[in-house]
Motif scaffolding. Structure first.
Motif, short mmCIF file in Angstrom:
data_model
loop_
_atom_site.label_atom_id
_atom_site.label_comp_id
_atom_site.label_asym_id
_atom_site.label_seq_id
_atom_site.Cartn_x
_atom_site.Cartn_y
_atom_site.Cartn_z
N UNK A 150 0.90 -1.21 0.00
CA UNK A 150 0.02 0.08 -0.06
C UNK A 150 0.98 1.21 0.01
N UNK A 151 0.18 2.47 -0.40
CA UNK A 151 1.13 3.67 -0.41
C UNK A 151 0.39 4.49 0.88
N UNK A 152 1.54 5.07 1.52
CA UNK A 152 1.15 5.85 2.62
C UNK A 152 1.85 7.26 2.46
N UNK A 153 1.09 8.06 2.52
CA UNK A 153 1.52 9.50 2.33
C UNK A 153 1.48 10.23 3.57
N UNK A 154 2.42 10.93 3.77
CA UNK A 154 2.70 11.79 5.02
C UNK A 154 2.91 13.15 4.61
#
Length: 97
Positions: A84-88
């Protein structure tokens, strides 16, 4: 003598008013740059286009990276099934203006 100078000036203004994409044909070429990319490459390209201010809207869903072009065409690159992609978003006082 003034008439030719005015015509040259008007021709320059007309030329400058035409968008560069009319001459370079960048829109079809930009759409083909996605072909054959995996998810990581597609994300990198989306980030690159964001900083270059390319006329492409990109976003990530739980399943794919989505590219929406000005022509109305949408292209998608699937994310790997078990990743999955996690954006911070870094912030000082709040996350968005």
């Amino acid at each position: 003598m003034k008439k030719p100078m005015i015509l040259v000036f008007l021709a320059f203004i007309a030329w400058a008013a035409v968008p560069a994409s009319c001459f370079s044909g960048t829109e079809p070429a930009i759409e083909t740059q996605i072909q054959g990319l995996d998810a990581r490459q597609a994300l990198a390209l989306a980030n690159q286009w964001h900083w270059e201010r390319q006329p492409v809207k990109t976003y990530v869903t739980t399943k794919e990276v989505v590219f929406q072009f000005q022509s109305g065409e949408t292209r998608k690159v699937a994310l790997p099934e078990h990743e999955m992609v996690v954006a911070i978003a870094p912030y000082a006082d709040r996350t968005h203006p």
